[in-house]
Design a protein around this motif. Structure first.
Motif, short mmCIF file in Angstrom:
data_model
loop_
_atom_site.label_atom_id
_atom_site.label_comp_id
_atom_site.label_asym_id
_atom_site.label_seq_id
_atom_site.Cartn_x
_atom_site.Cartn_y
_atom_site.Cartn_z
N ASP A 168 35.66 51.98 44.33
CA ASP A 168 36.43 50.72 43.96
C ASP A 168 38.08 51.38 43.73
O ASP A 168 37.84 52.82 43.79
CB ASP A 168 36.73 50.23 42.56
CG ASP A 168 35.66 48.81 42.74
OD1 ASP A 168 35.31 48.58 43.83
OD2 ASP A 168 35.17 48.43 41.29
N GLU A 223 42.32 44.74 31.61
CA GLU A 223 41.80 43.00 31.51
C GLU A 223 43.45 41.94 30.94
O GLU A 223 44.30 43.03 30.34
CB GLU A 223 40.91 42.55 30.46
CG GLU A 223 39.30 43.77 30.46
CD GLU A 223 37.97 42.97 29.44
OE1 GLU A 223 37.21 43.83 30.01
OE2 GLU A 223 39.10 43.11 28.36
N HIS A 256 39.78 45.81 35.24
CA HIS A 256 40.15 46.42 36.28
C HIS A 256 39.26 48.11 35.91
O HIS A 256 40.03 48.58 34.64
CB HIS A 256 41.67 45.98 37.18
CG HIS A 256 41.38 45.04 37.31
ND1 HIS A 256 42.09 44.56 38.17
CD2 HIS A 256 42.07 44.14 36.29
CE1 HIS A 256 42.49 43.74 39.03
NE2 HIS A 256 42.38 42.75 37.29
N LEU A 260 48.75 51.41 36.07
CA LEU A 260 47.43 49.99 37.11
C LEU A 260 48.21 49.38 37.49
O LEU A 260 49.08 48.51 36.80
CB LEU A 260 46.31 49.73 36.76
CG LEU A 260 45.59 49.21 37.20
CD1 LEU A 260 44.98 49.76 38.27
CD2 LEU A 260 44.21 48.28 36.55
N ILE A 289 48.85 45.51 38.54
CA ILE A 289 47.91 44.21 38.91
C ILE A 289 48.45 43.33 39.71
O ILE A 289 49.53 42.47 39.38
CB ILE A 289 47.64 44.20 37.35
CG1 ILE A 289 46.50 44.72 36.64
CG2 ILE A 289 46.50 43.21 37.85
CD1 ILE A 289 46.62 44.79 35.40
#
Length: 860
Positions: A218, A439, A446, A455, A457
């Motif tokens: 991923d 989350e 993730h 991150l 999103i």
């Protein structure tokens, strides 16, 4: 384990018979320390090794385990060197300066050079006649002509933060793109072929191209790459899975790792070892089979285990130990080496494994039967003798191990259908954080790598409120969740800064600046700065268009670049700015290590200081300042220096500080006394003598230098010399003789001291021999043996002596009358002996026996 040991060029296996056959062809044309060594080295069973203290490359012959060639690298002593090599080229990258140099093995000479950004972040790969330089921070991959180091074709661009950059046996370069979760193969631009008319080829044509991209994880997972005999292996450290690519076959195996896994850059054989370096455990994957073994020791600096010839070799940089495990995980006899404070290097080439200690004087060669031999790369580590090895510090006490703590700070900002969540590192609590879990968007959690701190999103709905949480995971479980501030995606987002500039300052700080962002109708409330580096990612917030990152926040000597996002007054975030140029944080160097000061053994008034290169902290060391008995002087970058002009037996204190562009670091100190004049005391009363020798006894000191030489000179005779262990003996002397003598000591610097004495050798007694009493016994008509005033029977007799009488022998002469006393138990001789008989008179040697085993009398 079945090994596939192909030669990189011919596809053949290197055998001893092949090597021997080459010797006859090459032996007459090679130079250096031995034609045989060069013949073997020229056929690939060799490796070039870096010696930091010497600043030189040494070619180690894998068959003989000896160095056959050395090459000095200018201005690189004490530096850390990346070494990549093929059968034709050795390419060196100096981490301290960023300089790339090429050593052409066809001429054994250093050729072209080029410059890169110093520090960690750039890697170089070479295969046959092809080379690449990979900027992992900027995501730039450039092919080079290894002969000239000039660029070939177009530069390939990838997202920032790539890793890998290693050739497989077919000549493809493999890279990891963690942000996309892919592994990529690159085909180099081919070399030009010779023209049909017989002209020579040269140069390259076309561009390097991406020929294969395979999804292995991923996006945003932490990945590691190892080249296999036929394919590659990728470790997903976040999901703890191992993916192997062999041809078109892709196989994924789940691993139950008790911590963060690591792999070597090259794996030989079917067994693929994955090492949890913090936990001292190795997991061996062979197709679908997974076995695991414990690694001995308790080191905080364990390297990934290397598979070689049915065994696993696990280097511990803290102690200089290579732990050896067999195929069943049984611990075998370890290999120990003086590492000199630098990481050990293990490389499998052809049918040997080469183990180099760049900070030490020795290396090891392990053959395919696991036989280990030692290589002496050079005789002495430093001028003035080897510095004593520094014992490794005891490993720090391990903290209690448990699940990680919560991330220190979790924040979120929203953009147009997107939210960016950032956090600071969670306390690992004794076990490395392997991943973070984000989350809050209503989708599956993730998972991102443990080295990441942000991150993005996507796919969010503008106007909807989102609440994100982040938690860390290690081998012991999940840590507590930490919530970010609520955010609402919106189209009302500012523009990102158009560019970002960064400057590394001499005080260790890094200044980052950018033009103010356009708020598009809203006020800019703050900026979020994110680092891109091979080290752990970090994020910072600031109100204005600039920030100063404190000294020590970013690792010195590691390249770093920056992205910036603008946040407006309603909490909406821009996209990320373009990546800044890379900079290398730096600061003053540390103190020199293993510092010693000694008297120079063969020079008066001189000491030598020697040391290990200090950490340059991101900027090359340009020289040293020495303070010697209060006087300062600048010296070059060598790792030792002599200081002279002092008195005998003078105490000399030396301090040495390293200098780089940030300034002068702390001092290392030491002291020593220069050579003193030697001393000699003769113990006249303890002297001893035999009939033909004297022994003088004495006490001597050499003044503190190398072992001195002592000498015994006897007046009128000569001298002898030897060690200064307390006595010397002079042989070949005469009995009953008084001698005067001188004993002297001379040290390596030529200073001398002496003492005198005198002694006499003992008297020398002989015995009258005559076995026929009727002729020469007491009471015989002719009397005994006559003693004469001169050595002649024609002389006047002074009296008789008889069988068994003992007299002191004074001297002897061969000018007398020849006498034959053999019929009467004596001998035939023309020698006469002067004896102490009624003064000093003569007896024929024919009637006189001297002690056996002694030398002759002195002449009369």
């Amino acid at each position: 384990m079945r090994l596939n040991l192909r030669s990189r060029k011919s596809g053949g296996v290197v055998t001893l018979a092949t090597v021997v056959a080459l010797l006859a062809v090459l032996g007459l044309t090679l130079f250096g320390t031995g034609a045989a060594n060069h013949a073997v080295a020229s056929f690939d069973v060799s490796a070039w090794m870096w010696s930091a203290d010497k600043g030189e490359m040494a070619r180690v012959n894998g068959v003989t385990s000896k160095v056959d060639t050395r090459t000095k690298i200018t201005d690189a002593q004490g530096h850390t060197m990346q070494v990549t090599q093929s059968d034709r080229f050795v390419i060196l990258r100096d981490l301290n300066t960023g300089k790339i140099s090429v050593l052409d093995l066809s001429s054994l000479s250093l050729g072209a050079t080029t410059q890169t950004t110093p520090g960690l972040g750039v890697t170089v790969a070479v295969h046959d006649d092809t080379a690449f330089v990979v900027d992992t921070v900027q995501g730039q991959v450039r092919q080079l002509d290894p002969a000239t180091l000039l660029p070939v074709g177009e530069t390939l661009s990838f997202p920032p933060g790539i890793s890998g950059g290693t050739f497989d046996d077919s000549g493809k370069l493999w890279l990891l793109v963690p942000s996309e979760g892919t592994v990529v193969a690159i085909e180099p631009a081919p070399q030009k072929k010779p023209s049909p008319g017989g002209g020579q080829g040269g140069g390259f044509t076309g561009d390097p191209v991406k020929v294969r991209t395979v999804g292995v994880a991923d996006p945003s997972h932490d990945l590691a790459l190892s080249i296999l005999d036929a394919g590659v292996a990728v470790l997903d450290k976040t999901a703890t899975t191992l993916t192997t690519l062999r041809g078109d076959t892709v196989k994924k195996v789940s691993l139950k790792l008790e911590g963060e896994g690591a792999m070597p850059g090259r794996t030989v054989g079917a067994d693929v070892p994955v090492t949890v370096v913090d936990g001292g455990h190795v997991y061996v994957v062979n197709n679908d089979k997974v076995t695991d073994f414990a690694v001995p020791g308790d080191s905080p600096r364990l390297q990934p285990c290397v598979a070689w010839s049915g065994r696993f070799y696990c280097a511990d940089d803290a102690t200089g130990t290579i732990y050896v495990l067999d195929g069943q995980g049984k611990a075998l006899e370890p290999i120990r080496i003086q590492a000199g404070g630098k990481p050990l290097e293990l490389e499998v080439r052809e049918d040997r494994m080469f183990i180099n200690a760049p900070g030490g004087s020795t290396a090891r060669v392990v053959d395919s039967k696991n036989h280990v031999t030692t290589v002496d790369k050079y005789a002495n580590d430093v001028l003035g003798g080897d510095a004593p090895p520094v014992p490794p510090p005891p490993p720090p006490a391990k903290p209690p191990v448990g699940p990680p703590g919560a991330p220190g700070r979790v924040t979120a900002v929203a953009g147009d259908g997107v939210a960016r969540v950032t956090w600071t590192a969670a306390p690992p609590n004794g076990a490395t954080v392997t991943k973070y879990v984000v989350e809050g968007d209503g989708q599956p959690p993730h998972e991102v790598g443990g080295s990441l701190r942000a991150l993005d999103i996507t796919g969010l709905t503008n106007g909807q409120t989102y609440k994100f949480t982040v938690y860390a995971v290690n081998a012991k479980g999940n840590g507590p969740k930490k919530a970010a501030n609520p955010v609402v995606p919106t189209r009302e987002v500012p523009d990102p800064p158009a560019s970002v500039a960064a400057t590394a300052n001499p005080d260790g700080t890094v200044a980052v600046s950018w033009p103010a962002a356009n708020g598009q109708g809203h006020k800019i409330a703050k900026y979020v700065v994110t680092t891109v580096s091979s080290a752990e990612a970090k994020t910072y917030e600031t109100a204005g268009p600039a920030i100063s990152i404190p000294a020590g926040e970013l690792p010195y000597g590691t390249q770093v670049a920056f992205k910036v996002a603008a946040i407006n007054d309603i909490g909406a975030s821009s996209t990320q700015s373009p990546l800044s140029p890379s900079v290398v944080p730096f600061n003053k160097p540390t103190a020199p290590g293993s510092f010693t000061v000694k008297a120079v053994a063969d020079k008066r008034g001189t000491v030598v200081a020697a040391w290990k290169a200090p950490q340059d902290n991101g900027a090359p060391i340009t020289g040293y300042e020495a303070t010697v008995n209060g006087t300062k002087t600048n010296i070059d970058t060598a790792l030792s220096h002599e200081f002279g002009g002092f008195n005998d037996a003078e105490h000399v204190t030396v301090q040495v500080r390293a200098i780089n562009k940030a300034g002068m670091g702390p001092a290392a100190s030491g002291a020593a006394d220069t050579l003193a004049a030697p001393k000699m005391t003769v113990d006249d009363g303890a002297d001893t003598a035999t009939l033909n020798s004297i022994t003088a006894h004495f006490t001597a000191t050499d003044g503190g230098g190398a072992p001195a030489t002592c000498r015994l000179d006897v007046a009128g005779v000569g001298g002898t010399q030897g060690t200064c262990s307390g006595s010397l003996t002079m042989n070949g002397l005469w009995p009953n003789t008084a001698y005067t003598y001188t004993v002297s000591i001379t040290n390596a610097a030529g200073m001398t001291a002496s003492g005198n004495g005198s002694i006499s050798t003992p008297v020398y007694k002989g015995t009258v021999v005559c076995t026929v009493n009727s002729y020469c016994g007491k009471g015989a008509s002719g009397g005994g043996i006559w003693v004469y005033k001169t050595p002649s029977q024609n002389g006047t007799s002074v009296g008789d002596t008889y069988n068994g009488d003992s007299w002191v022998a004074i001297c002897q002469t061969n000018t007398g009358t020849s006498i034959n006393a053999e019929p009467y138990g004596g001998k035939q001789s023309s020698q006469w002996i002067k004896i102490e008989y009624k003064g000093e008179n003569y007896i024929p040697y024919a009637w006189f026996n001297l002690p056996s085993g002694t030398g002759p009398l002195k002449p009369c």
